[in-house]
Design a protein around this motif. Structure first.
Motif, PDB file in Angstrom:
ATOM      1  N   VAL A 215      39.449 -16.119  26.847  1.00 37.81           N
ATOM      2  CA  VAL A 215      38.415 -15.294  27.472  1.00 37.81           C
ATOM      3  C   VAL A 215      38.885 -14.749  28.808  1.00 37.81           C
ATOM      4  N   ALA A 216      39.505 -15.591  29.619  1.00 39.24           N
ATOM      5  CA  ALA A 216      39.979 -15.123  30.927  1.00 39.24           C
ATOM      6  C   ALA A 216      41.047 -14.047  30.784  1.00 39.24           C
ATOM      7  N   ASP A 217      41.927 -14.175  29.794  1.00 34.66           N
ATOM      8  CA  ASP A 217      42.925 -13.129  29.556  1.00 34.66           C
ATOM      9  C   ASP A 217      42.247 -11.782  29.292  1.00 34.66           C
ATOM     10  N   LEU A 218      41.170 -11.804  28.507  1.00 32.87           N
ATOM     11  CA  LEU A 218      40.491 -10.558  28.149  1.00 32.87           C
ATOM     12  C   LEU A 218      39.691  -9.969  29.306  1.00 32.87           C
ATOM     13  N   ILE A 267      31.109  -8.921  35.319  1.00 34.71           N
ATOM     14  CA  ILE A 267      31.447 -10.129  34.580  1.00 34.71           C
ATOM     15  C   ILE A 267      30.533 -11.256  35.034  1.00 34.71           C
ATOM     16  N   GLU A 268      29.687 -11.705  34.138  1.00 32.36           N
ATOM     17  CA  GLU A 268      28.734 -12.753  34.453  1.00 32.36           C
ATOM     18  C   GLU A 268      29.416 -14.117  34.496  1.00 32.36           C
ATOM     19  N   PRO A 269      28.928 -15.032  35.337  1.00 32.92           N
ATOM     20  CA  PRO A 269      29.493 -16.390  35.390  1.00 32.92           C
ATOM     21  C   PRO A 269      29.507 -17.081  34.032  1.00 32.92           C
ATOM     22  N   LEU A 272      32.769 -16.552  32.312  1.00 28.78           N
ATOM     23  CA  LEU A 272      33.842 -17.368  32.863  1.00 28.78           C
ATOM     24  C   LEU A 272      33.713 -18.815  32.384  1.00 28.78           C
ATOM     25  N   ALA A 273      32.493 -19.290  32.285  1.00 29.18           N
ATOM     26  CA  ALA A 273      32.278 -20.640  31.757  1.00 29.18           C
ATOM     27  C   ALA A 273      32.674 -20.719  30.285  1.00 29.18           C
TER      28      ALA A 273
END
Length: 354
Positions: A215-218, A267-269, A272-273
């Motif tokens: 997810v972080a990569d995207l 980008i909502e928290p 990231l979670a």
């Protein structure tokens, strides 16, 4: 037959460039470790109905040993035939290519002849080779099929590839994408920097294979300087992933959410979670606790529980779930079950197995 990137059908080329979900296709075997064609077709149908934009076949998740038992061409052909018969929408077909130059070129010829649009080129056979030797190999294979580069993590046989390699690789005209799967932030940045310095950012699509950081990569913007000193921002647009061959309809939705957040600039928290949650699931499926020993069987176990596979059998009879891996999979189902797609599979399984 696409031997040059400008021969890839336009709708497929746009799909690859824009970014999509490409699961790494597993191998369905019966209890005698023979190809189970019925379940192999069912897997292909599952991925397509789940919304995947492509299929990667003959790759690590398919088991590299298919080459030793004469299954490479039959498995690639089965996936291509099943996909063509099952859907009319564009599907990016990517074939795994492995071995030294003679073998990889032969596999590229087979894949191109079966209608595959690109080859995902493993360099695991080039441990200890120079950058120049590896680039010459890549150029030779690229003369036969458009290429996806592949940075495979060293824990499962990959080799270290410096930024100089990626700069040279991205400069090869017949390269359409790169799968970054070193499971390493520094090495992922080497790939991105190499693409930028080659001036290839507009031609080479970046795909995450970092199953530990999907997810972080995207979501991450990558600011870089190109080979002319100009600044630009590169993005990872899709995923070519072993992790996405399970819970695939959920993966398609995750990819959609990430791309929508990037487009909206917000980008909502919660997203990231979600990165941490997906990574925790991957740790169980890929058997991180046992240094990835059960990575293939972990994928098989999820698919077995859903009914898509009859068992977790691999070509190597010594491959099995790692100690405690089944319990860790139980745990991610208990804590992250909303990320599973068991209901979707259950509603369609009979049709896919028909």
């Amino acid at each position: 037959m696409a031997r040059r990137r400008d021969e890839i059908p336009e709708e497929v080329a746009r799909l690859i460039a824009a970014g999509t979900v490409i699961p790494a296709h597993p191998l369905a075997l019966d209890a005698e470790r023979r190809l189970d064609e019925r379940r192999q077709r069912a897997l292909t149908r599952y991925y397509l109905d789940a919304g995947a934009g492509g299929l990667a076949v003959g790759v690590h998740t398919t088991q590299f040993a298919i080459r030793e038992v004469g299954l490479y061409e039959p498995v690639l052909a089965l996936a291509a035939e099943t996909a063509a018969a099952w859907t009319d929408r564009p599907v990016a077909m990517v074939a795994g290519l492995a071995g030294r130059t003679e073998q990889a070129c032969r596999e590229a010829e087979i894949a191109a002849g079966l209608g595959y649009h690109a080859g995902l080129l493993s360099l695991a056979a080039f441990e200890g080779a120079s950058t120049a030797e590896m680039l010459a190999h890549c150029q030779a294979v690229a003369e036969r099929i458009p290429l996806f580069g592949f940075y495979l993590q060293t824990a499962v046989g990959g080799v270290r590839l410096p930024v100089e390699f990626w700069r040279g690789f991205a400069a090869i005209d017949n390269v359409v994408g790169i799968k970054m799967a070193p499971f390493n932030r520094y090495q992922t940045l080497d790939v991105i920097r190499g693409v930028a310095e080659a001036g290839a950012a507009g031609r080479v699509a970046l795909y995450t294979g970092n199953d530990d950081h999907i997810v972080a990569d995207l979501l991450t913007p990558f600011p870089v300087r190109d080979n002319r000193g100009g600044e630009s921002e590169l993005r990872i647009v899709g995923g070519l992933l072993g992790h996405w061959c399970v819970w695939t309809s959920s993966a398609v939705e995750i990819h959609r959410r990430c791309r929508a957040a990037v487009a909206a600039g917000s980008i909502e928290p919660e997203l990231l979670a979600l990165d941490a949650r997906v990574t925790e699931c991957n740790a169980a499926v890929f058997d991180v606790a046992n240094d990835f020993a059960g990575v293939i069987c972990g994928v098989h176990e999820i698919l077995r529980r859903q009914g898509l596979l009859a068992g977790t059998w691999c070509l190597d009879p010594d491959e099995a779930l790692g100690p405690g891996q089944a319990e860790r999979i139980d745990d991610i189902y208990a804590r992250h079950g909303d990320l599973a797609d068991d209901a979707f599979v259950a509603a369609n399984l009979e049709r896919w197995l028909a």
